[in-house]
Design a protein around this motif. Structure first.
Motif, PDB file in Angstrom:
ATOM      1  N   ALA A  31       0.850  -1.192   0.000  1.00  0.00           N
ATOM      2  CA  ALA A  31       0.000   0.000   0.000  1.00  0.00           C
ATOM      3  C   ALA A  31       0.883   1.238   0.000  1.00  0.00           C
ATOM      4  CB  ALA A  31      -0.903  -0.005   1.223  1.00  0.00           C
ATOM      5  N   LEU A  32       0.577   2.166  -0.920  1.00  0.00           N
ATOM      6  CA  LEU A  32       1.286   3.452  -0.966  1.00  0.00           C
ATOM      7  C   LEU A  32       0.361   4.501  -0.378  1.00  0.00           C
ATOM      8  CD1 LEU A  32       2.811   3.728  -4.566  1.00  0.00           C
ATOM      9  CD2 LEU A  32       4.071   3.850  -2.427  1.00  0.00           C
ATOM     10  N   ILE A  33       0.772   5.103   0.711  1.00  0.00           N
ATOM     11  CA  ILE A  33      -0.069   6.154   1.285  1.00  0.00           C
ATOM     12  C   ILE A  33       0.740   7.446   1.418  1.00  0.00           C
ATOM     13  CG2 ILE A  33      -1.495   4.480   2.544  1.00  0.00           C
ATOM     14  CD1 ILE A  33      -0.084   5.364   5.096  1.00  0.00           C
ATOM     15  N   GLY A  34       0.019   8.513   1.685  1.00  0.00           N
ATOM     16  CA  GLY A  34       0.689   9.800   1.814  1.00  0.00           C
ATOM     17  C   GLY A  34      -0.227  10.917   1.390  1.00  0.00           C
ATOM     18  N   PRO A  35       0.128  12.149   1.734  1.00  0.00           N
ATOM     19  CA  PRO A  35      -0.734  13.280   1.378  1.00  0.00           C
ATOM     20  C   PRO A  35      -0.816  13.485  -0.139  1.00  0.00           C
ATOM     21  CG  PRO A  35       1.339  14.034   2.332  1.00  0.00           C
ATOM     22  CD  PRO A  35       1.316  12.553   2.476  1.00  0.00           C
ATOM     23  N   SER A  36      -1.815  14.243  -0.577  1.00  0.00           N
ATOM     24  CA  SER A  36      -1.947  14.552  -2.006  1.00  0.00           C
ATOM     25  C   SER A  36      -0.702  15.280  -2.477  1.00  0.00           C
ATOM     26  CB  SER A  36      -3.158  15.450  -2.242  1.00  0.00           C
ATOM     27  OG  SER A  36      -4.291  14.871  -1.685  1.00  0.00           O
ATOM     28  N   GLY A  37      -0.288  14.970  -3.691  1.00  0.00           N
ATOM     29  CA  GLY A  37       0.867  15.654  -4.248  1.00  0.00           C
ATOM     30  C   GLY A  37       2.183  15.095  -3.760  1.00  0.00           C
ATOM     31  N   SER A  38       2.138  13.954  -3.069  1.00  0.00           N
ATOM     32  CA  SER A  38       3.383  13.388  -2.552  1.00  0.00           C
ATOM     33  C   SER A  38       4.107  12.555  -3.594  1.00  0.00           C
ATOM     34  CB  SER A  38       3.095  12.545  -1.316  1.00  0.00           C
ATOM     35  OG  SER A  38       2.187  11.517  -1.645  1.00  0.00           O
ATOM     36  N   GLY A  39       3.469  12.303  -4.726  1.00  0.00           N
ATOM     37  CA  GLY A  39       4.129  11.583  -5.814  1.00  0.00           C
ATOM     38  C   GLY A  39       3.747  10.117  -5.911  1.00  0.00           C
ATOM     39  N   LYS A  40       2.790   9.670  -5.075  1.00  0.00           N
ATOM     40  CA  LYS A  40       2.480   8.238  -5.098  1.00  0.00           C
ATOM     41  C   LYS A  40       1.808   7.805  -6.399  1.00  0.00           C
ATOM     42  CE  LYS A  40      -1.365   9.041  -1.887  1.00  0.00           C
ATOM     43  NZ  LYS A  40      -1.545  10.434  -2.330  1.00  0.00           N
TER      44      LYS A  40
END
Lengths: 242, 218
Positions: A31-40
């Motif tokens: 799972a790739l998580i992170g805030p918007s615009g983080s490049g995921k």
């Protein structure tokens, strides 16, 4: 299965991905998580070369996909992708959506492709929609058809780019269930998601990205119970607040 | 009644004129659309030189009157190449080349109107660029541009009347002959207007039918 080495991506002068190194084993659910615009999303789109990396290498099943040229299609056949906005083909029926690619690229006969499609629709409980056009379907149904379309190619890897973000809340579950079942079959999956509960339950490993970098990665249980990096802690505290 | 009598009296002229107008329209439509499709692909190409060529061509054609273009082809072929070109052929070339520019712009806008996600979904399934264009993008583009394309075809039919200026014996030319031989300045014009209208109205009805048939997945 997937190996990413020193990957960088620029959009104009914006540095979107900064030196990504990542290895994903066969059968692993990441799972790739992170805030918007983080490049995921950009990262997952690099895996099947919908985005071309500015530098670095990506190996899929041992093949460096950066220098394949037109043969990239061969690799793409082995990588299914599910999009946030489904991108079903609106001028084709549900059945045609699913059979088109196997028929065109795998030289399957129409009957063969249809048999497989019908089987997939049965497992998704959508067989009654086989002659419908996508516009007549709900978001959840569309996304399940999109998953079936990708699976019809018998992919080795499945990429999910925020597959539930555009859905009404009551439809998120039906799509997540399909993904969960798929994970159980041993499919290699890379899932960009905002569904923390799903990541917790289904993912083997969780990767947290921020500002184009992999900030932290760990096996799922450890990741959520014992986050190390302050940025991870901050992100988790915010998304888990409610 | 006067109109019908006039038409019957000169029906051989009119039938020839109608035949030539229809032939000129049909051939120009086929050639213009084929060439226009090619130009639209040039315009969307990754190669800058192809984009430049098509932009230059489209701007040039759109920026000059068709009556001038037709004369340029007809007289130019003699002056520049020393060929005595048949007037029908000159008209065919000019009208086709003219229509190609407009069709190119229409098709380009149609292709660009298809959501980028369609490309991505198709390519992610392993379809090639060409397969994506043929099976995914063009069918959707054609549906989007059908009204504009129909409009262009109607315009094309009407513009073939300019061929009369270089002596092609099409409908408008016929009308001029009937005007002078019958000493009636007005009635032949009514006949020619009605005839053009029948052609263009039939065509736009056909396009409308096609539009409705393609609308099933809206």
């Amino acid at each position: 299965m997937i190996k990413i080495v020193n990957l960088h991506k620029f959009f104009d002068h914006k540095h979107i991905l900064k030196n990504i190194n990542l290895e994903i084993e066969e059968g692993e659910v990441v799972a790739l998580i992170g805030p918007s615009g983080s490049g995921k999303s950009t990262l997952i789109r690099c895996i099947n070369y919908l985005e071309e990396p500015t530098s670095g290498e990506i190996y899929i099943m041992g093949r460096n996909i950066g220098n394949l040229g037109k043969k990239i299609d061969e690799v793409r056949k082995a990588i299914g992708m599910v999009f946030q906005h489904f991108h079903l083909f609106p001028h084709k029926t549900v059945l045609e959506n699913i059979t088109l690619a196997p028929y065109l690229t795998k030289k399957q006969s129409k009957e063969e492709a249809e048999k497989k499609a019908i089987k997939l629709l049965e497992t998704m409980d959508l067989l009654d929609k086989k002659d419908a056009y996508p516009t007549s379907l709900s978001g959840g149904q569309k996304q399940r058809i999109a998953i079936a379309r990708a699976l019809a190619m018998d992919p080795e890897i499945m990429l999910f780019d925020e597959a539930t973000s555009a859905l009404d809340p009551e439809m998120v579950g039906e799509v997540l269930n399909v993904m969960k079942d798929l994970a159980k079959t041993g499919m290699t999956m890379v899932v960009v998601t905002h569904e923390i509960a799903f990541a917790k339950q289904v993912a083997d490993r969780v990767i947290f990205m921020a500002d184009g970098e992999i900030v932290e990665e760990n096996v799922a249980t450890e990741f959520f119970e014992n986050p190390q990096n302050p940025r991870t802690k901050e992100f988790l505290s915010r998304v888990l607040e409610y | 009644m006067n109109l019908v009598r006039l038409f019957v009296e000169y029906k051989d002229y009119y039938i020839t004129g109608i035949k030539i107008t229809l032939l000129l329209s049909l051939l120009s439509l086929i050639i213009g659309t084929s060439l226009g499709s090619l130009l639209s692909l040039f315009k969307l190409s990754k190669l800058k030189i192809l984009r430049l060529i098509s932009t230059f061509y489209i701007e040039l054609v759109r920026g000059t009157p068709i009556m001038v273009q037709i004369a340029l082809v007809y007289f130019g072929s003699y002056v520049i190449m020393g060929v005595n070109m048949d007037a029908f052929l000159a008209a065919l070339i000019a009208v086709s080349l003219n229509s190609a520019a407009y069709v190119a712009e229409i098709i380009r806008s149609g292709i660009q109107s298809v959501d980028k996600g369609q490309w991505e979904a198709s390519r992610s399934l392993g379809l090639t660029n060409g397969q994506t264009m043929r099976y995914i993008i063009l069918p959707q583009a054609v549906k989007n541009i059908l009204p504009a394309l129909g409009n262009e075809f109607v315009t094309l039919i009407k513009e073939t009347s300019v061929a009369s200026t270089i002596g092609v014996a099409e409908l408008m030319y016929t009308s001029k002959i009937v005007q002078s031989t019958s000493y009636q300045p007005f009635n032949p014009l009514i006949i020619v207007a009605v005839t053009y209208f029948i052609f263009t109205f039939t065509l736009s009805q056909l396009i409308g039918l096609l539009e409705r048939r393609l609308a099933h997945n809206d």
